[in-house]
Structures are given as C-alpha cells and as structure tokens.
Design an enzyme around this catalytic site. Sequence first.
Site, PDB file in Angstrom:
ATOM      1  N   LYS A  23      47.040  45.123  58.400  1.00  0.00           N
ATOM      2  CA  LYS A  23      45.994  45.397  57.437  1.00  0.00           C
ATOM      3  C   LYS A  23      44.598  45.710  58.093  1.00  0.00           C
ATOM      4  CE  LYS A  23      44.006  45.838  53.525  1.00  0.00           C
ATOM      5  NZ  LYS A  23      44.057  46.729  52.459  1.00  0.00           N
ATOM      6  N   LYS A  35      33.579  42.675  54.173  1.00  0.00           N
ATOM      7  CA  LYS A  35      34.337  41.583  54.647  1.00  0.00           C
ATOM      8  C   LYS A  35      35.669  41.791  55.617  1.00  0.00           C
ATOM      9  CE  LYS A  35      37.850  40.751  52.098  1.00  0.00           C
ATOM     10  NZ  LYS A  35      39.186  40.928  51.839  1.00  0.00           N
ATOM     11  N   THR A  70      43.521  40.221  51.321  1.00  0.00           N
ATOM     12  CA  THR A  70      43.279  40.599  52.766  1.00  0.00           C
ATOM     13  C   THR A  70      42.570  39.495  53.342  1.00  0.00           C
ATOM     14  OG1 THR A  70      43.108  42.772  52.218  1.00  0.00           O
ATOM     15  CG2 THR A  70      42.290  42.295  54.316  1.00  0.00           C
TER      16      THR A  70
HETATM   17  P1  NAD Z   1      38.377  40.717  42.580  1.00  0.00           P
HETATM   18  O1  NAD Z   1      37.018  40.181  43.142  1.00  0.00           O
HETATM   19  O2  NAD Z   1      38.319  41.887  41.729  1.00  0.00           O
HETATM   20  O3  NAD Z   1      39.343  39.768  42.123  1.00  0.00           O
HETATM   21  C1  NAD Z   1      39.751  38.393  42.696  1.00  0.00           C
HETATM   22  C2  NAD Z   1      39.833  37.447  41.838  1.00  0.00           C
HETATM   23  O4  NAD Z   1      40.196  36.109  42.269  1.00  0.00           O
HETATM   24  C3  NAD Z   1      38.926  37.470  40.595  1.00  0.00           C
HETATM   25  O5  NAD Z   1      39.290  37.506  39.405  1.00  0.00           O
HETATM   26  C4  NAD Z   1      38.296  35.751  41.027  1.00  0.00           C
HETATM   27  O6  NAD Z   1      37.878  35.167  39.673  1.00  0.00           O
HETATM   28  C5  NAD Z   1      39.464  35.156  41.444  1.00  0.00           C
HETATM   29  N1  NAD Z   1      39.228  34.151  42.342  1.00  0.00           N
HETATM   30  C6  NAD Z   1      38.495  33.796  43.496  1.00  0.00           C
HETATM   31  N2  NAD Z   1      38.491  32.615  44.032  1.00  0.00           N
HETATM   32  C7  NAD Z   1      39.389  31.876  43.133  1.00  0.00           C
HETATM   33  C8  NAD Z   1      39.747  30.553  43.304  1.00  0.00           C
HETATM   34  N3  NAD Z   1      39.326  29.616  43.978  1.00  0.00           N
HETATM   35  N4  NAD Z   1      40.741  30.252  42.400  1.00  0.00           N
HETATM   36  C9  NAD Z   1      41.285  31.327  41.432  1.00  0.00           C
HETATM   37  N5  NAD Z   1      40.869  32.357  41.207  1.00  0.00           N
HETATM   38  C10 NAD Z   1      39.882  33.036  42.233  1.00  0.00           C
HETATM   39  O7  NAD Z   1      39.042  41.491  44.094  1.00  0.00           O
HETATM   40  P2  NAD Z   1      40.142  42.407  43.974  1.00  0.00           P
HETATM   41  O8  NAD Z   1      39.438  43.811  44.366  1.00  0.00           O
HETATM   42  O9  NAD Z   1      41.312  42.181  43.137  1.00  0.00           O
HETATM   43  O10 NAD Z   1      40.941  42.033  45.633  1.00  0.00           O
HETATM   44  C11 NAD Z   1      41.616  41.022  45.888  1.00  0.00           C
HETATM   45  C12 NAD Z   1      42.222  41.055  47.399  1.00  0.00           C
HETATM   46  O11 NAD Z   1      42.869  42.241  47.531  1.00  0.00           O
HETATM   47  C13 NAD Z   1      40.880  41.006  48.324  1.00  0.00           C
HETATM   48  O12 NAD Z   1      41.312  40.423  49.539  1.00  0.00           O
HETATM   49  C14 NAD Z   1      40.846  42.233  48.790  1.00  0.00           C
HETATM   50  O13 NAD Z   1      40.157  42.570  49.990  1.00  0.00           O
HETATM   51  C15 NAD Z   1      42.155  43.090  48.667  1.00  0.00           C
HETATM   52  N6  NAD Z   1      42.468  44.279  48.314  1.00  0.00           N
HETATM   53  C16 NAD Z   1      41.551  45.129  47.493  1.00  0.00           C
HETATM   54  C17 NAD Z   1      41.692  46.328  47.214  1.00  0.00           C
HETATM   55  C18 NAD Z   1      41.001  47.097  46.130  1.00  0.00           C
HETATM   56  O14 NAD Z   1      41.023  48.391  46.122  1.00  0.00           O
HETATM   57  N7  NAD Z   1      40.226  46.326  45.263  1.00  0.00           N
HETATM   58  C19 NAD Z   1      42.723  47.108  47.759  1.00  0.00           C
HETATM   59  C20 NAD Z   1      43.561  46.491  48.757  1.00  0.00           C
HETATM   60  C21 NAD Z   1      43.272  45.155  48.968  1.00  0.00           C
END
Ligand code: NAD
Length: 286
Positions: free
Chosen positions: A170, A238, A95
């Site tokens: 979104k 965010k 997102t």
């Molecule tokens: P998270 O923080 O659990 O995971 C993010 C991953 O990305 C981590 O493992 C991190 O090490 C990796 N990462 C970050 N920067 C990086 C880089 N430069 N290179 C390689 N890897 C990198 O986050 P999440 O909860 O899985 O969410 C991911 C996305 O999905 C976000 O944008 C969030 O807003 C969106 N989202 C999350 C949910 C939820 O319920 N968790 C639901 C819908 C959407």
Amino acid sequence: MNVGFIGLGIMGQPMARNALSAGFAVAVYDRMESRCDALRAAGAVVLHSAAEVSASADVVITMVPDTAAVEDVLFSAGGVAEGIRPGAVVIDMSTISPQATEQFAARLREKSVEMLDAPVSGGEPGAIAGTLSIMVGGARPVLDRFLPLLQSMGKRIVYCGGNGAGQKTKVVNQIVGSLNLLATIEGLRVAKAAGLDLPEVVQAVAGGAAGSWMLSNLGPKIIAGDFNPGFSIRLHAKDLRLANEFTQQLGLDTPGTSLAHRLFEEAMKQGLENLGNQGLYKLWSD
Ligand code: NAD
C-alpha cells in the site's frame, strides 16, 4: 460466518454494506453512533464497543483512520482483544504502519488470533461498487478462508506475503498515486494558463499513455471546483508520512515521495486538511 465491522466512515460504510448484501451476518461499531444508522437500516446489528463486536465474531474487520486508531480499537479497554475468541481472525483494512502491523499481529497471536493486513485502493467509488483492489499480508491459509468475504468488497485481491506485506504494498500504491495526483494538478494548471478547454484535455490525455485513476476521477472534480472529500488531505498526508518513513528505513533516495510529502504537509499547515486530496490544487492561486 459472523462478521464484525469497526469504522464506518467514507470507506467502511459501503464496504460493510457490500458484505451484508453478499449474505454475511454483520455487526458494526463506530465511535460516532450516527455513522451506524444507514447500516442498521440495511440489516446490520449495531453494537456499542469494539469488545462487544469481537465477542460474537468469527472475523473482525477494522477500517479506521490511522495506526493510533487501529491500536486503540484493538488493544485499549473495551477493545477487540478484550472480547475476541481464540481462533477468530482480525482483518485490518485501514492504511497504517507496516512495522506496527507486524507488532499488532504478534500481540494478537498470543491470544491465538491471526491477523491479516488488507489495505485497499480504489477510493470511495471502488468501495461503493465493491471493486476495490485489496493487498493482503499474513498467512495464506487465513486469506483463503476469508477470500469470499474480501471478494464481497473488492475485485482484485492480491496476496503480498507475511504480516505487514500488504501495508508495504500500500505504501508503494500511495507513492504512485500521489505522484499521479501531482501530475494531474500540474497538468491542469498548465492547461488552464494556456487557455485550453480543460474537459477536452482530460479526455485526450486520459485515453493515452499518461492516463491515470487520479486524472480520470479527480481531474473532472478539480475542473468543477468540487473539493469535497472522497479521500481527505489529512489521511493522504498521513499516508505520505508512512511512505517517507518507510523509504528512509530502506535508505532510498525518493525525490518524488519527498516532494509529495512536503506539499501535503504544506496543505495541512494551510488548513486544507478536511478537503478531498484533489484540494491540493488550492496550494496555487493561478
Ligand atoms: P473516515 O475518517 O471517513 O472514517 C473513519 C471512521 O473510523 C470514522 O467513522 C470514525 O468515527 C471511525 N473511528 C475512528 N477511530 C475509531 C475508534 N477508535 N473506534 C471506533 N471507530 C473509530 O476514513 P476513511 O476515508 O473511511 O478511511 C479509512 C481508512 O481507509 C484510512 O486508513 C484511509 O487511509 C484508508 N483509505 C481511504 C480511502 C478513501 O478514498 N477514503 C481509500 C483507500 C484507503
């Protein structure tokens, strides 16, 4: 089809696993190497940079925290743009900002690479079950080509328009979800102060016109005192910054969005950023 998957956090891990289970060849990368262990065990190839992943991929999926992280993964040294082949496709499922998405898509097009924005809703349970709702922006024929891949991760895949339209949708999703979450928290606080049986309140209200995903999924967690993150306060704050920015660009008066934004910023200030978003409940001590 060779799929590259970058970002194996709460959402990315189960999503990549579902793509694997559906029979796609999946190569993964996360900057925290330990995040790759479970995928390696499930049969994914683990690589050591975003450029390495993109070099052998027909499609690269990114699922990282925010706009800056997507820009880093795509365009920094060792990033996707360095390795990717003309004709390959990037699908960003994080997102992030709709405007930045349009710019990233234009930069990739210079390399003959098409991009889809395909943010998701449904939380960790939806990611695990493969039932996410996926909102897609970009060229329709590109979506058609990768529909089976998205169907391995989601149940409802909706085409929203050109590049950025998925992210704009979104934003709408986050406004509706945030206000449902505020309503859930406030309703439970009132129910508690009134001495009601909280699980019974959730059961009764969830079955009627005030039911919501937030009430059904996060209500029971709040009652149980479980504030572990499915979706962290940091990421929710965010998303509300993105929503606030977007509604301002549109020149709209959006009091609900402003209130949710202010409360999540307050939670950040109070050091609650690593709790799940249901931890917003802790802003009140009653
Ligand atoms: P998270 O923080 O659990 O995971 C993010 C991953 O990305 C981590 O493992 C991190 O090490 C990796 N990462 C970050 N920067 C990086 C880089 N430069 N290179 C390689 N890897 C990198 O986050 P999440 O909860 O899985 O969410 C991911 C996305 O999905 C976000 O944008 C969030 O807003 C969106 N989202 C999350 C949910 C939820 O319920 N968790 C639901 C819908 C959407």
